[in-house]
Design a protein around this motif. Structure first.
Motif, PDB file in Angstrom:
ATOM      1  N   MET A 204     -46.460   4.727   8.801  1.00 18.10           N
ATOM      2  CA  MET A 204     -45.529   3.790   8.188  1.00 18.10           C
ATOM      3  C   MET A 204     -45.754   3.685   6.682  1.00 18.10           C
ATOM      4  SD  MET A 204     -43.004   2.079   9.414  1.00 18.10           S
ATOM      5  CE  MET A 204     -41.919   0.676   9.223  1.00 18.10           C
ATOM      6  N   VAL A 205     -46.975   3.956   6.222  1.00 15.68           N
ATOM      7  CA  VAL A 205     -47.247   3.872   4.787  1.00 15.68           C
ATOM      8  C   VAL A 205     -46.463   4.931   4.026  1.00 15.68           C
ATOM      9  CG1 VAL A 205     -49.289   5.391   4.838  1.00 15.68           C
ATOM     10  CG2 VAL A 205     -49.075   3.640   3.068  1.00 15.68           C
ATOM     11  N   VAL A 206     -46.197   6.087   4.651  1.00 10.33           N
ATOM     12  CA  VAL A 206     -45.374   7.128   4.026  1.00 10.33           C
ATOM     13  C   VAL A 206     -43.932   6.649   3.918  1.00 10.33           C
ATOM     14  CG1 VAL A 206     -44.428   9.452   4.353  1.00 10.33           C
ATOM     15  CG2 VAL A 206     -46.869   9.029   4.726  1.00 10.33           C
ATOM     16  N   VAL A 207     -43.438   6.048   4.991  1.00  6.53           N
ATOM     17  CA  VAL A 207     -42.076   5.497   4.982  1.00  6.53           C
ATOM     18  C   VAL A 207     -41.947   4.461   3.878  1.00  6.53           C
ATOM     19  CG1 VAL A 207     -40.432   4.108   6.291  1.00  6.53           C
ATOM     20  CG2 VAL A 207     -41.677   5.967   7.424  1.00  6.53           C
ATOM     21  N   LYS A 208     -42.918   3.571   3.791  1.00  3.75           N
ATOM     22  CA  LYS A 208     -42.890   2.503   2.789  1.00  3.75           C
ATOM     23  C   LYS A 208     -42.875   3.069   1.374  1.00  3.75           C
ATOM     24  CE  LYS A 208     -45.877  -1.172   0.982  1.00  3.75           C
ATOM     25  NZ  LYS A 208     -46.320  -0.395  -0.205  1.00  3.75           N
ATOM     26  N   ALA A 209     -43.560   4.195   1.166  1.00  4.75           N
ATOM     27  CA  ALA A 209     -43.716   4.734  -0.178  1.00  4.75           C
ATOM     28  C   ALA A 209     -42.415   5.255  -0.767  1.00  4.75           C
ATOM     29  CB  ALA A 209     -44.771   5.841  -0.170  1.00  4.75           C
ATOM     30  N   ILE A 210     -41.587   5.957   0.014  1.00  2.00           N
ATOM     31  CA  ILE A 210     -40.427   6.614  -0.612  1.00  2.00           C
ATOM     32  C   ILE A 210     -39.113   6.492   0.140  1.00  2.00           C
ATOM     33  CG2 ILE A 210     -41.848   8.312  -1.814  1.00  2.00           C
ATOM     34  CD1 ILE A 210     -40.796  10.396   0.231  1.00  2.00           C
ATOM     35  N   CYS A 211     -39.118   6.014   1.375  1.00  2.72           N
ATOM     36  CA  CYS A 211     -37.879   6.062   2.163  1.00  2.72           C
ATOM     37  C   CYS A 211     -36.958   4.887   1.851  1.00  2.72           C
ATOM     38  CB  CYS A 211     -38.194   6.094   3.659  1.00  2.72           C
ATOM     39  SG  CYS A 211     -39.012   7.612   4.184  1.00  2.72           S
ATOM     40  N   ASP A 212     -35.655   5.141   1.928  1.00  2.00           N
ATOM     41  CA  ASP A 212     -34.648   4.084   1.804  1.00  2.00           C
ATOM     42  C   ASP A 212     -34.345   3.466   3.163  1.00  2.00           C
ATOM     43  OD1 ASP A 212     -34.028   4.670  -1.031  1.00  2.00           O
ATOM     44  OD2 ASP A 212     -33.233   6.541  -0.217  1.00  2.00           O
ATOM     45  N   ASP A 213     -34.320   4.315   4.194  1.00  2.00           N
ATOM     46  CA  ASP A 213     -33.964   3.886   5.547  1.00  2.00           C
ATOM     47  C   ASP A 213     -34.982   4.476   6.513  1.00  2.00           C
ATOM     48  OD1 ASP A 213     -31.080   2.929   4.778  1.00  2.00           O
ATOM     49  OD2 ASP A 213     -31.194   5.005   4.093  1.00  2.00           O
ATOM     50  N   VAL A 214     -35.084   3.863   7.705  1.00  3.90           N
ATOM     51  CA  VAL A 214     -36.052   4.350   8.689  1.00  3.90           C
ATOM     52  C   VAL A 214     -35.519   4.132  10.093  1.00  3.90           C
ATOM     53  CG1 VAL A 214     -37.314   2.142   8.788  1.00  3.90           C
ATOM     54  CG2 VAL A 214     -38.478   4.275   9.421  1.00  3.90           C
ATOM     55  N   ALA A 215     -35.855   5.076  10.960  1.00  2.00           N
ATOM     56  CA  ALA A 215     -35.633   4.913  12.396  1.00  2.00           C
ATOM     57  C   ALA A 215     -36.986   5.067  13.085  1.00  2.00           C
ATOM     58  CB  ALA A 215     -34.652   5.966  12.917  1.00  2.00           C
ATOM     59  N   VAL A 216     -37.262   4.197  14.034  1.00  2.00           N
ATOM     60  CA  VAL A 216     -38.517   4.239  14.784  1.00  2.00           C
ATOM     61  C   VAL A 216     -38.222   4.820  16.164  1.00  2.00           C
ATOM     62  CG1 VAL A 216     -40.489   2.903  15.624  1.00  2.00           C
ATOM     63  CG2 VAL A 216     -39.286   2.184  13.545  1.00  2.00           C
ATOM     64  N   MET A 217     -38.997   5.849  16.548  1.00  2.00           N
ATOM     65  CA  MET A 217     -38.768   6.517  17.828  1.00  2.00           C
ATOM     66  C   MET A 217     -39.918   6.254  18.803  1.00  2.00           C
ATOM     67  SD  MET A 217     -37.009  10.226  17.128  1.00  2.00           S
ATOM     68  CE  MET A 217     -36.627  10.356  18.898  1.00  2.00           C
TER      69      MET A 217
END
Length: 349
Positions: A204-217
């Motif tokens: 999740m720290v990678v998602v937090k660093a650069i992503c605008d949107d996220v989907a959790v699978m």
């Protein structure tokens, strides 16, 4: 007319492997153009299968795959090859050819596309500069660090000027400092080149660093999705909550609990985590709650952070007062937009 605002549209994808295991179980996902979209999940959640379905390296058993308005499953071999040329892919373990230099690895997709030697040389030189490896053109993979190898992999993925870049755990083989460098490079390339990025990760720290949107699978399904800020600060599914907890924590060490004052007569103590997001991040909630409800608030720990450019903060507190006062204070904080979670002691290691 093609939808220029949408880069990827997946509809009801299903993929079942031998033995009946469903890697994808009815997944639908829309990725807007120009965004960095993260897909996060544990090992076996189906996220890599999902990614590989986007360029049909893995063909779904059913469903639809649309990229830049083209229904990939309806294309013939020639048209599909052309569509794949507009999709770059970055791999976890770099997948570089050991007997080719950095420049020669980057040149490979251009050679396959039949470009002239002069065009290839110019494009490779441009890409090496773009990823910060202008001085490493003649180095072989064995002479490169992990971060440099991934920069070569990224440059190779960009060789044919794709509009979409797929990243399959692109930083999981790297140390934390190098991971940060690669993520900053991906974010910078998105802006410079107008890329859409679909990024697969288990962190999740990678998602937090650069992503605008996220989907959790989880188990081949998407269980939660939305803007990263919203999902991160207001996770609703227990699995998402656990992912977020790995970044901001949800427990309280027993040793800290032992040092807290005990409640006085006719008083109770609650251990809470307060989440301040957006407008609530500037609210003087501690002093105001104390005045309004006659409670004492002991600040245990706190941090201020940002997702994108939006501020959020977390604070662990011990709150002392009557049961009714604590309930009223908690209700008031939630009403003004403060997230309130009950903390539990973490067992001693």
């Amino acid at each position: 007319m093609p939808d220029t605002d949408t880069m990827i549209r997946l509809q009801d994808l299903r993929r079942v492997f031998a033995g009946g295991q469903a890697a994808l179980d009815g997944v639908s996902l829309t990725v807007p153009a120009g965004r960095i979209f993260g897909v996060v999940g544990r090992s076996g959640a189906g996220k890599s299968t999902l990614l590989r379905c986007v360029n049909l390296l893995e063909r779904p058993d059913s469903g639809r795959v649309s990229v830049a308005g083209a229904d990939l499953l309806a294309l013939d071999r020639t048209a599909l090859s052309a569509a794949r040329g507009r999709i770059g892919m970055v791999f976890q373990h770099f997948n570089l050819l050991s007997r080719r230099t950095a420049a020669e690895n980057i040149a490979l997709p251009l050679e396959i596309a039949g470009q002239s030697a002069s065009d290839i040389a110019g494009r490779v030189s441009e890409l090496l500069a773009l990823v910060g490896l202008a001085d490493r053109a003649d180095a072989y993979p064995a002479q490169l660090s992990g971060g440099q190898k991934q920069r070569v992999g990224i440059a190779r993925a960009l060789a044919n000027r794709p509009s979409l870049m797929l990243c399959d755990e692109a930083t999981s083989a790297l140390d934390p400092e190098t991971t940060g460098d690669i993520l900053r490079l991906i974010a910078d390339l998105r802006h410079k080149l107008g890329l859409t990025v679909l990024l697969i990760t288990h962190e999740m720290v990678v998602v937090k660093a650069i992503c605008d949107d996220v989907a959790v699978m989880e188990h081949g399904r998407i269980i939660e999705q939305g803007r990263v800020f919203d999902v991160f600060t207001r996770p609703s599914h227990p699995t998402t909550q656990r992912f977020v907890a790995e970044v901001i924590g949800t427990g309280l060490p027993e040793s800290t609990l032992a040092r807290l004052p005990v409640p006085g007569p006719d008083a109770e103590r609650q251990l809470l985590r307060l989440l301040f997001a957006g407008p609530s991040s500037t609210h003087a909630v501690i002093s105001e709650a104390s005045r309004r409800f006659g409670i004492d608030i002991n600040i245990i720990s706190g941090r201020i952070d940002e997702i994108g450019t939006e501020p959020f903060g977390t604070m662990a507190v011990a709150v002392y007062g009557s049961r009714d006062a604590l309930a009223d204070a908690t209700r008031w904080m939630r009403d003004i937009g403060i997230g309130v979670e009950t903390l539990t002691p973490e067992p001693a290691a």
